[in-house]
Scaffold this motif. Structure first.
Motif, PDB file in Angstrom:
ATOM      1  N   MET A   1      35.919   4.524   0.828  1.00 36.26           N
ATOM      2  CA  MET A   1      36.995   3.975   0.014  1.00 36.26           C
ATOM      3  C   MET A   1      37.074   2.471   0.236  1.00 36.26           C
ATOM      4  SD  MET A   1      40.791   5.433  -0.320  1.00 36.26           S
ATOM      5  CE  MET A   1      42.106   4.287  -0.084  1.00 36.26           C
ATOM      6  N   ASP A   2      37.271   1.723  -0.844  1.00 35.91           N
ATOM      7  CA  ASP A   2      37.319   0.268  -0.813  1.00 35.91           C
ATOM      8  C   ASP A   2      38.668  -0.208  -0.273  1.00 35.91           C
ATOM      9  OD1 ASP A   2      36.399  -2.276  -1.233  1.00 35.91           O
ATOM     10  OD2 ASP A   2      36.534  -2.206  -3.418  1.00 35.91           O
ATOM     11  N   ALA A   3      38.642  -0.956   0.827  1.00 33.37           N
ATOM     12  CA  ALA A   3      39.881  -1.500   1.395  1.00 33.37           C
ATOM     13  C   ALA A   3      40.505  -2.481   0.409  1.00 33.37           C
ATOM     14  CB  ALA A   3      39.573  -2.198   2.710  1.00 33.37           C
ATOM     15  N   LYS A   4      41.827  -2.636   0.480  1.00 36.28           N
ATOM     16  CA  LYS A   4      42.533  -3.552  -0.416  1.00 36.28           C
ATOM     17  C   LYS A   4      43.109  -4.711   0.374  1.00 36.28           C
ATOM     18  CE  LYS A   4      43.444  -0.348  -4.100  1.00 36.28           C
ATOM     19  NZ  LYS A   4      44.384   0.107  -5.085  1.00 36.28           N
ATOM     20  N   ILE A   5      43.135  -5.854  -0.288  1.00 36.19           N
ATOM     21  CA  ILE A   5      43.636  -7.078   0.328  1.00 36.19           C
ATOM     22  C   ILE A   5      44.757  -7.631  -0.535  1.00 36.19           C
ATOM     23  CG2 ILE A   5      43.041  -9.437   1.029  1.00 36.19           C
ATOM     24  CD1 ILE A   5      40.147  -8.454   1.378  1.00 36.19           C
ATOM     25  N   ARG A   6      45.910  -7.843   0.075  1.00 44.37           N
ATOM     26  CA  ARG A   6      47.055  -8.448  -0.608  1.00 44.37           C
ATOM     27  C   ARG A   6      46.715  -9.920  -0.837  1.00 44.37           C
ATOM     28  NH1 ARG A   6      52.808  -7.460  -0.769  1.00 44.37           N
ATOM     29  NH2 ARG A   6      53.971  -9.390  -0.443  1.00 44.37           N
ATOM     30  N   THR A   7      46.680 -10.340  -2.094  1.00 45.28           N
ATOM     31  CA  THR A   7      46.092 -11.629  -2.458  1.00 45.28           C
ATOM     32  C   THR A   7      47.025 -12.454  -3.332  1.00 45.28           C
ATOM     33  OG1 THR A   7      43.955 -10.479  -2.462  1.00 45.28           O
ATOM     34  CG2 THR A   7      44.006 -12.659  -3.465  1.00 45.28           C
ATOM     35  N   PHE A   8      47.001 -13.777  -3.105  1.00 44.98           N
ATOM     36  CA  PHE A   8      47.707 -14.697  -3.989  1.00 44.98           C
ATOM     37  C   PHE A   8      46.955 -16.018  -4.069  1.00 44.98           C
ATOM     38  CE2 PHE A   8      49.574 -15.537   0.164  1.00 44.98           C
ATOM     39  CZ  PHE A   8      49.762 -16.917   0.200  1.00 44.98           C
ATOM     40  N   ILE A   9      47.264 -16.778  -5.115  1.00 45.91           N
ATOM     41  CA  ILE A   9      46.609 -18.053  -5.384  1.00 45.91           C
ATOM     42  C   ILE A   9      47.684 -19.134  -5.301  1.00 45.91           C
ATOM     43  CG2 ILE A   9      45.317 -19.387  -7.107  1.00 45.91           C
ATOM     44  CD1 ILE A   9      44.387 -16.589  -8.208  1.00 45.91           C
ATOM     45  N   ALA A  10      47.396 -20.220  -4.548  1.00 44.64           N
ATOM     46  CA  ALA A  10      48.450 -21.195  -4.265  1.00 44.64           C
ATOM     47  C   ALA A  10      47.920 -22.623  -4.127  1.00 44.64           C
ATOM     48  CB  ALA A  10      49.166 -20.797  -2.983  1.00 44.64           C
ATOM     49  N   LEU A  11      48.865 -23.557  -4.212  1.00 46.50           N
ATOM     50  CA  LEU A  11      48.629 -24.956  -3.878  1.00 46.50           C
ATOM     51  C   LEU A  11      49.120 -25.187  -2.462  1.00 46.50           C
ATOM     52  CD1 LEU A  11      49.843 -27.104  -6.918  1.00 46.50           C
ATOM     53  CD2 LEU A  11      47.617 -27.255  -5.804  1.00 46.50           C
ATOM     54  N   ASP A  12      48.329 -25.867  -1.669  1.00 43.04           N
ATOM     55  CA  ASP A  12      48.746 -26.195  -0.312  1.00 43.04           C
ATOM     56  C   ASP A  12      49.621 -27.444  -0.309  1.00 43.04           C
ATOM     57  OD1 ASP A  12      47.374 -24.081   0.966  1.00 43.04           O
ATOM     58  OD2 ASP A  12      45.499 -25.181   0.770  1.00 43.04           O
ATOM     59  N   ILE A  13      50.341 -27.627   0.784  1.00 41.82           N
ATOM     60  CA  ILE A  13      51.253 -28.749   0.972  1.00 41.82           C
ATOM     61  C   ILE A  13      50.662 -29.667   2.041  1.00 41.82           C
ATOM     62  CG2 ILE A  13      53.636 -29.382   1.569  1.00 41.82           C
ATOM     63  CD1 ILE A  13      53.273 -27.514  -0.920  1.00 41.82           C
ATOM     64  N   ILE A  53      44.303  -6.086  -3.917  1.00 39.27           N
ATOM     65  CA  ILE A  53      43.026  -6.170  -4.642  1.00 39.27           C
ATOM     66  C   ILE A  53      41.951  -5.448  -3.836  1.00 39.27           C
ATOM     67  CG2 ILE A  53      41.299  -7.770  -5.607  1.00 39.27           C
ATOM     68  CD1 ILE A  53      44.096  -8.109  -6.772  1.00 39.27           C
ATOM     69  N   PRO A  54      41.155  -4.592  -4.482  1.00 42.56           N
ATOM     70  CA  PRO A  54      40.034  -3.983  -3.750  1.00 42.56           C
ATOM     71  C   PRO A  54      39.108  -5.075  -3.197  1.00 42.56           C
ATOM     72  CG  PRO A  54      40.377  -2.864  -5.837  1.00 42.56           C
ATOM     73  CD  PRO A  54      41.246  -4.086  -5.856  1.00 42.56           C
ATOM     74  N   ASN A  55      38.673  -4.898  -1.986  1.00 42.38           N
ATOM     75  CA  ASN A  55      37.801  -5.865  -1.321  1.00 42.38           C
ATOM     76  C   ASN A  55      36.576  -6.197  -2.179  1.00 42.38           C
ATOM     77  OD1 ASN A  55      37.128  -7.511   0.917  1.00 42.38           O
ATOM     78  ND2 ASN A  55      35.688  -5.942   1.616  1.00 42.38           N
ATOM     79  N   SER A  56      36.069  -5.214  -2.897  1.00 39.88           N
ATOM     80  CA  SER A  56      34.871  -5.413  -3.727  1.00 39.88           C
ATOM     81  C   SER A  56      35.115  -6.358  -4.909  1.00 39.88           C
ATOM     82  CB  SER A  56      34.364  -4.069  -4.246  1.00 39.88           C
ATOM     83  OG  SER A  56      35.361  -3.444  -5.033  1.00 39.88           O
ATOM     84  N   GLU A  57      36.381  -6.641  -5.242  1.00 36.32           N
ATOM     85  CA  GLU A  57      36.694  -7.527  -6.371  1.00 36.32           C
ATOM     86  C   GLU A  57      37.056  -8.954  -5.937  1.00 36.32           C
ATOM     87  OE1 GLU A  57      39.581  -5.809  -9.044  1.00 36.32           O
ATOM     88  OE2 GLU A  57      38.687  -3.819  -8.814  1.00 36.32           O
ATOM     89  N   ILE A  58      37.226  -9.174  -4.639  1.00 35.77           N
ATOM     90  CA  ILE A  58      37.681 -10.475  -4.146  1.00 35.77           C
ATOM     91  C   ILE A  58      36.711 -11.588  -4.534  1.00 35.77           C
ATOM     92  CG2 ILE A  58      38.123 -11.844  -2.053  1.00 35.77           C
ATOM     93  CD1 ILE A  58      40.427  -9.975  -2.783  1.00 35.77           C
ATOM     94  N   TYR A  59      35.421 -11.380  -4.360  1.00 34.23           N
ATOM     95  CA  TYR A  59      34.433 -12.418  -4.674  1.00 34.23           C
ATOM     96  C   TYR A  59      34.550 -12.847  -6.137  1.00 34.23           C
ATOM     97  CZ  TYR A  59      30.012 -14.798  -5.416  1.00 34.23           C
ATOM     98  OH  TYR A  59      29.051 -15.728  -5.765  1.00 34.23           O
ATOM     99  N   ASP A  60      34.636 -11.871  -7.047  1.00 34.14           N
ATOM    100  CA  ASP A  60      34.743 -12.191  -8.482  1.00 34.14           C
ATOM    101  C   ASP A  60      36.037 -12.936  -8.801  1.00 34.14           C
ATOM    102  OD1 ASP A  60      32.294 -11.018  -8.956  1.00 34.14           O
ATOM    103  OD2 ASP A  60      33.137  -9.099  -9.614  1.00 34.14           O
ATOM    104  N   ILE A  61      37.129 -12.551  -8.156  1.00 33.28           N
ATOM    105  CA  ILE A  61      38.413 -13.227  -8.356  1.00 33.28           C
ATOM    106  C   ILE A  61      38.301 -14.680  -7.898  1.00 33.28           C
ATOM    107  CG2 ILE A  61      40.821 -13.325  -7.556  1.00 33.28           C
ATOM    108  CD1 ILE A  61      40.336 -11.076  -9.591  1.00 33.28           C
TER     109      ILE A  61
END
Length: 193
Positions: A1-13, A53-61
């Motif tokens: 089973m593909d592990a999932k990663i809680r993911t977000f996209i952000a600007l750093d400060i 997000i499934p770990n297998s999709e992180i690279y594409d994201i």
């Protein structure tokens, strides 16, 4: 089973703005309101929360994010003015806003949102408000009135400028002690002005 990663996209400060934003949170903490204040190392401006997000999709994201933001030029934004969601009178989330650079951040968020829709993520329905979350209310008490008054007093608080040269794709790891973030990838803003 593909592990999932809680993911977000952000600007750093920028490191110079972090202690200024943190100091504001500490001033607001004197209100006595039951707020869970964010540590300064977690400060960022979220462009898009993706969830698990499934770990297998992180690279594409990450690749899609990099392609999307490559069409943007680096820019300066200023953290300025404290407010709250849903309102200052009923603060559930206390935040520091963006003055200069607001249009650029909003355009970035819209572009990232549109790109993520092509991968099946839902479109953001609420109007986007660029902000840095200082803290979240844990429970309503009478001290919330004092907090609301203090928020109004700091509506012009200036935490300085940040030169945005890239955005960051983060993993958020939840634990009993709170979340911690790790960088999955960065996406440079490479368009020449």
């Amino acid at each position: 089973m593909d592990a999932k990663i809680r993911t977000f996209i952000a600007l750093d400060i920028t490191p110079k703005s972090r202690p200024l934003a943190y100091a504001l949170g500490q001033k607001l903490a004197t209100s006595g309101a039951l707020i869970k204040w964010e540590p300064e190392e977690k400060f960022h401006i979220t462009l898009k929360f993706l969830g698990e997000i499934p770990n297998s999709e992180i690279y594409d994201i990450c690749c899609l994010t990099q392609q999307t933001v490559a069409d943007f030029s680096p820019f300066i934004f200023r953290l300025c003015g404290v407010s709250a969601f849903p309102s200052i009178q009923k603060p559930r989330s206390v935040w520091l806003g963006v003055k200069e650079g607001k249009e650029e951040i909003t355009a970035l968020a819209r572009a990232v949102d549109a790109a993520m829709q092509t991968r099946g993520f839902p479109r953001e329905l609420k109007p986007y408000t660029p902000h840095l979350t200082l803290g979240r209310l844990q429970r309503f008490t009478s001290a919330v009135n004092q907090l609301s008054q203090m928020i109004s007093q700091y509506d012009t608080y200036d935490a300085g400028k940040t030169f945005a040269q890239h955005i960051t794709i983060y993993a958020s790891h939840l634990a009993r002690t709170g979340s911690r973030y790790t960088v999955l990838a960065t996406a440079p803003l490479t368009k020449k002005s």
